[in-house]
Design an enzyme around this catalytic site. Structure first.
Site, PDB file in Angstrom:
ATOM      1  N   CYS A  10       0.813  -1.472  -0.149  1.00  0.00           N
ATOM      2  CA  CYS A  10      -0.227   0.383  -0.278  1.00  0.00           C
ATOM      3  C   CYS A  10       0.903   1.339   0.185  1.00  0.00           C
ATOM      4  CB  CYS A  10      -0.649   0.097   1.009  1.00  0.00           C
ATOM      5  SG  CYS A  10      -2.399   0.839   0.803  1.00  0.00           S
ATOM      6  N   CYS A  82      -4.755  -0.625  -2.267  1.00  0.00           N
ATOM      7  CA  CYS A  82      -4.862   0.417  -2.736  1.00  0.00           C
ATOM      8  C   CYS A  82      -6.373   0.600  -2.877  1.00  0.00           C
ATOM      9  CB  CYS A  82      -4.331   1.371  -3.669  1.00  0.00           C
ATOM     10  SG  CYS A  82      -2.238   1.449  -2.532  1.00  0.00           S
ATOM     11  N   CYS A  90      -2.057   3.653  -6.570  1.00  0.00           N
ATOM     12  CA  CYS A  90      -1.363   2.178  -5.884  1.00  0.00           C
ATOM     13  C   CYS A  90       0.744   2.688  -5.988  1.00  0.00           C
ATOM     14  CB  CYS A  90      -1.774   1.413  -5.854  1.00  0.00           C
ATOM     15  SG  CYS A  90      -2.655   0.549  -5.277  1.00  0.00           S
TER      16      CYS A  90
END
Length: 163
Positions: A10, A82, A90
């Site tokens: 993430c 994400c 992302c």
């Protein structure tokens, strides 16, 4: 057969990727192992994530927000969590790993009442847990070795699942 190393990636590595790492290791061990990291780590694990994990019966000892630059293992599979559909970018992991995207809304950005914010964390956790439980049913090590394209397809399918 090699034990698969999974990276949940993430941006901040404070909520979703941490939830995924802990849940995955609890459900998949000893067959597979997961770590989490961020492209721009927040430097802390969100207190609500820690509280949720403890409520679910998981240990939170030693958890930290980490950079992908600090990884000590090379991942075989990288799963980004994400929510790119919500305008969140992302990170792109540049290693040779099999990649998949499991977008989940960031509960750290939730607003509203305490119960609404709590519900956002719970929703993110339930989505990730459902996807992880489904992944744990796959012969990941075998597919990595014999049919990486099928593993990639299965992980993409899992990324669209909702509980």
């Amino acid at each position: 057969m090699k034990k698969p190393e999974i990276l949940f990636l993430c941006t901040g590595n404070s909520c979703r990727s941490i939830l995924a790492e802990v849940t995955f290791n609890a459900l998949a061990a000893p067959a597979m192992h997961a770590v989490s990291a961020g492209s721009h780590p927040a430097g802390y694990v969100h207190p609500r994530s820690l509280a949720l994990l403890r409520r679910e019966g998981f240990s939170t000892e030693g958890l930290s927000s980490k950079s992908w630059d600090d990884l000590t293992v090379t991942p075989d599979v990288v799963i980004t969590v994400c929510a790119s559909a919500a305008g969140e970018t992302c990170p792109a992991y540049l290693g040779p790993a099999i990649r998949a995207h499991w977008g989940v809304e960031d509960p750290a950005k939730a607003t509203g009442s305490e119960s609404e914010i709590e519900a956002a964390f719970d929703t993110a956790y339930r989505i990730l847990r459902h996807r992880i439980e489904t992944m744990c049913q796959l012969p990941v090590a075998e597919l990595m070795e014999k049919d990486p394209a099928q593993l990639r397809a299965e992980l993409a399918r899992i990324g669209s699942l909702e509980p």
